[in-house]
Write an enzyme that holds these catalytic residues in place. Structure first.
Site, short mmCIF file in Angstrom:
data_model
loop_
_atom_site.label_atom_id
_atom_site.label_comp_id
_atom_site.label_asym_id
_atom_site.label_seq_id
_atom_site.Cartn_x
_atom_site.Cartn_y
_atom_site.Cartn_z
N LYS A 249 0.86 -1.20 0.00
CA LYS A 249 0.00 0.00 0.00
C LYS A 249 0.89 1.24 0.00
O LYS A 249 1.88 1.30 0.75
CB LYS A 249 -0.90 -0.02 1.25
N SER B 43 -9.95 2.08 2.59
CA SER B 43 -9.03 2.83 1.75
C SER B 43 -8.01 1.95 1.02
O SER B 43 -7.43 2.41 0.03
CB SER B 43 -8.25 3.83 2.61
N SER C 118 -10.36 -0.03 6.82
CA SER C 118 -9.70 0.07 5.52
C SER C 118 -9.04 -1.20 5.02
O SER C 118 -8.56 -1.25 3.89
CB SER C 118 -8.64 1.18 5.55
#
Lengths: 483, 493
Positions: B78, B157, B181
């Site tokens: 990420k 997210s 997330s």
């Protein structure tokens, strides 16, 4: 000693509280391992944390915490078992995180007191409100480029102790005495070097005026007062400014003002309305700080004797005056020096020699005690020679001067120069007889009532013996012989 | 040899060990798959050259008998984790072009255990969002499609991470979970995801959103793969004061399949109005599966659940408003060209941040401001404590909680965009555990009528991730979730 100022409409009392920022003596910063040494090239002592790079986290420096506790104990203050680091949010280029990590609602140190020495020889207690730890900011430099400002982050993240006093201070002299005493205590403790010219100690002064006995007035905060002298000057100026406003029927504005040392004035920086909303909240990157009573007691055991304790001990044990004691404890090294001299010696004599002779000449030559060519042991040796009547006080001053020049021991100088005091009554008597015989006129005048001539005879004997004759013996013999 | 990109991590590790293939081959297969799936926009920065270098080094390391836990396994990272020498953006214009000189602890741990980085996965800007539509670098598309054929959100997210793992272009991925997330995108993408206990993984080097909530975690297609990854990236870090001194267990070893006598709590407050019947039914199915394996089902109450979302949307923005203050154009990242300092600040932040980030900074500054602090921030902290107490009370009666992961399946991109509150409701089941710092897992458990995946969430006691893996493994076995994303099927065809 409330110092009152006479205005046009009556008397005014100055009310002062101080906030002192003291950089903690520690090799690394409050939340990073970067060096704190003074005077390095810009941006050479900056860790990723100090530069607030993304994802960087603060880790509390435990030694700084210890230093803060040590300082709190030195200020006779409450140490809080739990304290909290909070974020004080505001934007400025020298504040890389966009917030300063500080303590707000829960400081590490609570209330305490320190004793200040006033010029009239009295003592006064000043209350300490709190001491908290916080990060220093970096430094903006506006003079490096015609259109740009530069930022030096070396100081960013250095640990500061903010020490807040109660509004107990009543004038420029008290403020100076407070600042000096605070600096002295910090230096004794080894928790701050107290060097105001290097910025490692900085003061903000809160000042308001009131009629004696009335409630506190509205205060202004003066920043950027970076020497004891500047504190006094700023207070004097600000007091007059506020009195003028008040006597003209106006109101003092609650605001932050800046001391301009060049012009000798304070000027408005920002008003209360313009004051930042700092949006304090507990820093979620740091856990609440817990210190146990055991930790506090262990630190207490490492405390040195503090200036006020030392002062009172010198007055009690050595029977020194408040003045002498205060001069001697002003620096820890000076006090140690004195004690080494006073060891096995007449303490009062030792105090006089240290203060009047040694500190006098060092001061004249712009030298510090560390640079003294005469060691404490050597000075003690000189005083011993005075005490056991080997030399007179007058000769001792000459010996001292030679010691200062050569660094030699007193007894060596006395021996080599033959300065030993003559106490042999027979030898002195012979000289006295010679002098009397050589001055029949003066003998007659003296015996005729001119008492003042006694000094002439003493002088003659001393001249003959190069000052080495024991003055008591000389006096006694002359009295006998002249009748 | 089966298609390398369809292997699980555990299978791939066996294959590597057996010399069936090399990490170079495995990595190359994933790079190729990624090139073919560029339309999903899973990555902000792809690092194929670095991946091949790492794979080569990994093969050498394995050959020398020093294989780590994830030796040779290609992962997506990420783009919130700072990676040394590789652009790290947090999906924000304000950090575009920022290249860290340091490696986050989590990625350093993973690489130390042999993982290979394929690239930096797309996400919502500064991890603020539930649909991966707030990224400056464009929306991420879920490989799963319904019959309408519309592009769907992978959730957020960590949308790029979840989508990449579901689309078989990465074997696993790192995520971060602040309010859901990891768990919500895992559910939307039909994969498993784990948010460990707050403090299990170091936050050092991870771009901060809300410091008291942010926690790194894992995405993979199986529960076991998550266990392997979590073990590799966890551990105490002296550089993070909130990282805990807990030993890292062999999480996979907890997957014994034996849950006899375990007490599974069903919180009644998670039955919310308007939740699709299919999700309710799936939840019931999960209960039946666990009961069938010998677990005892206990009804529990978490009475403060309804306050979790408002509490979260005070605390998280408050911390974010302060955490994001450092992006001011002075030191790194984007700077607007202005002569006056205040103009530079305003324009840099106005142009550098997207709308959702600005919205949260404003909310955060508001709730911390003088006169509102007590009413909002302090109150929220008090409620947060009550929410934790709810869980601790519930755990007196049970070992683990079972809930749906999200109140819907993946929605069409663009839906919910008109109303931030509606978007925030996506996190209604995940936020309470975040506020309490508890570990949670989403396990793919079935498809809805439209053919979109649904997940079940497990929440365990602090530091008891092993419970998640134990029970998650059982749900995984019972659910036998084997469907492939339609996007993938179409491509294969």
């Amino acid at each position: 000693m409330a110092q009152l100022i006479q205005g046009n409409t009556g008397q005014w009392e100055i009310v002062i509280g101080m906030e002192v920022h003291a950089q903690v003596t520690c090799n690394s910063k409050l939340f990073s391992g970067a060096s704190t040494a003074f005077g390095a090239e810009p941006n050479t002592q900056v860790s990723l944390v100090d530069a607030a790079m993304p994802g960087m986290l603060p880790v509390l420096n435990e030694y700084v915490v210890e230093q803060a506790i040590r300082t709190g104990l030195g200020l006779n203050s409450q140490i809080n078992n739990m304290s909290v680091f909070e974020r004080k949010n505001y934007f400025y280029p020298d504040l890389p995180q966009g917030y300063q990590i500080s303590q707000f609602q829960h400081p590490i140190v609570g209330t305490g007191t320190i004793e200040i020495d006033l010029p009239d020889g009295t003592l006064k207690e000043i209350g300490i409100t709190r001491l908290h730890l916080e990060q220093d900011a970096g430094k903006s430099m506006h003079d490096q480029h015609p259109s740009k400002s530069f930022v030096d982050l070396n100081r960013s993240g250095c640990a500061l102790m903010e020490i807040v006093s109660e509004p107990d201070i009543r004038g420029p002299e008290e403020a100076a005495a407070y600042l000096s005493k605070l600096r002295m205590i910090l230096r004794y403790l080894g928790t701050c070097d107290g060097n105001m010219d290097e910025g490692s100690m900085r003061a903000d002064v809160n000042i308001s005026m009131r009629r004696p006995g009335e409630p506190y007035g509205i205060r202004a905060e003066i920043k950027n007062v970076n020497s004891v002298k500047a504190v006094q000057q700023a207070i004097e100026y600000e007091a007059q400014r506020q009195i003028e406003i008040l006597e003209d029927g106006g109101e003092v504005v609650q605001e932050t003002r800046l001391w301009d040392p060049a012009k000798g004035v304070t000027r408005s920086m920002r008003s209360k309305e313009e004051a930042h909303d700092y949006r304090y909240f507990p820093d979620p990157d740091l856990l609440p700080l817990h210190v146990s009573n055991d930790q506090i007691e262990n630190i207490r055991k490492t405390l040195p004797e503090l200036p006020d304790q030392k002062k009172h001990r010198f007055m009690n044990d050595y029977s020194l005056s408040l003045y002498d004691a205060s001069v001697l404890i002003a620096e820890r090294k000076r006090a140690d020096f004195f004690e080494a001299v006073a060891n096995d010696n007449d303490a009062k004599l030792a105090a006089n020699w240290v203060i009047n002779e040694l500190l006098g000449i060092l001061n004249k030559n712009d030298k510090s005690l560390e640079d003294s060519p005469i060691s404490a042991e050597q000075l003690a040796g000189l005083i011993k020679l005075i005490s056991d009547d080997t030399i007179s006080g007058k000769i001792a001053k000459d010996v001292f001067a030679i010691m200062y020049e050569t660094g030699d021991d007193a007894d060596k100088i006395v021996e080599e120069k033959g300065l030993k005091q003559v106490t042999d009554t027979g030898a002195i008597e012979a000289i006295v007889d010679t002098i009397i015989a050589a001055n029949p006129d003066n003998v007659a005048k003296y015996q005729g009532g001119k008492d003042k001539l006694f000094g002439f005879f003493v002088g003659q004997v001393m001249k003959e013996t190069q000052g080495k004759a024991n003055p008591a013996v000389v006096n006694k013999l002359l009295k006998e012989k002249l009748g | 040899m089966s298609d390398l990109t369809h292997l699980t991590i555990a299978e791939a590790l066996k294959g590597l060990e057996n010399k069936d293939f090399t990490s170079v081959e495995l990595t190359e297969a994933h790079i190729k798959a990624g090139e073919a799936a560029k339309d999903l926009n899973c990555y902000i920065t792809e690092t194929p050259d670095q991946a091949m270098e790492m794979a080569k080094a990994s093969d050498a390391k394995r050959a020398s008998g020093q294989a780590g836990i994830l030796e040779g396994i290609p992962l997506a990272i990420k783009d919130l984790f700072c990676t040394e020498g590789v652009q790290t953006t947090a999906a924000s214009h304000i950090l575009e072009g920022f290249v860290p000189q340091y490696e986050s602890t989590v990625t350093a741990n993973l690489f130390g255990e042999g993982a290979v980085m394929l690239g930096k996965a797309n996400l919502d800007e500064f991890a603020m969002g539930s649909s991966n539509t707030t990224s400056y670098f464009g929306n991420v598309i879920n490989p799963w499609r319904a019959e309408d054929g519309a592009d769907r959100t992978p959730g957020g997210s960590s949308g790029g991470s979840a989508s990449a793992v579901a689309a078989r272009i990465a074997m696993g991925a790192t995520g971060t979970d602040t309010g859901g997330s990891i768990r919500q995108p895992a559910a939307f993408c039909g994969i498993a995801g784990v948010k460990p206990t707050y403090g299990r993984c170091s936050r050092w080097g991870t771009v901060a959103f809300a410091s008291s909530l942010d926690q790194a975690g894992t995405f993979a297609r199986t529960v076991e793969d998550n266990a392997l990854m979590l073990r590799a990236m966890s551990g105490h870090d002296p550089k993070d004061s909130t990282s805990a001194q807990h030993a890292v267990p062999d999480f996979a070893a907890a997957m014994t399949g034996d849950i006899k006598g375990l007490k599974v709590g069903i919180p009644k407050e998670y039955r919310v109005d308007g939740m699709p019947a299919e999700i309710e039914a799936l939840w019931q199915k999960g209960i039946e599966w666990l009961k069938g394996e010998g677990a005892e089902i206990v009804d529990v109450s978490l009475p403060h659940t309804k306050y979790a979302l408002p509490t979260y949307y005070i605390i998280a923005p408050a911390e974010a408003s302060s955490n994001l203050a450092r992006y001011d154009g002075v030191k790194y990242g984007y700077r607007a060209d202005e002569n006056q300092l205040s103009d530079m600040y305003k324009k840099t932040r106005a142009e550098g941040f997207g709308d959702e980030v600005k919205r949260r900074i404003m909310i955060g500054a508001y709730v911390l401001s003088a006169g509102y602090y007590d009413a909002y921030y302090i109150k929220a902290q008090q409620v947060r404590r009550q929410i934790l107490n709810d869980f601790l009370e519930a755990y007196k009666q049970c070992d683990v909680l079972l809930t749906p992961t999200a109140p819907s399946s993946a929605f069409v991109i663009g839906e919910n965009e008109d109303d931030p509150i509606k978007m925030y409701l996506n996190d209604v089941f995940t936020v309470p555990a975040s506020l309490a710092g508890l570990p949670g897992m989403s396990v793919p458990a079935g498809l809805d009528a439209a053919g979109l995946p649904l997940g079940l969430q497990l929440i365990s006691k602090p530091w008891d991730e092993e419970m998640l893996f134990k029970v998650g493994g059982v749900i995984e076995k019972c659910a036998n979730f084997s469907a492939l994303p339609q996007g993938l099927i179409k491509k294969a065809a």
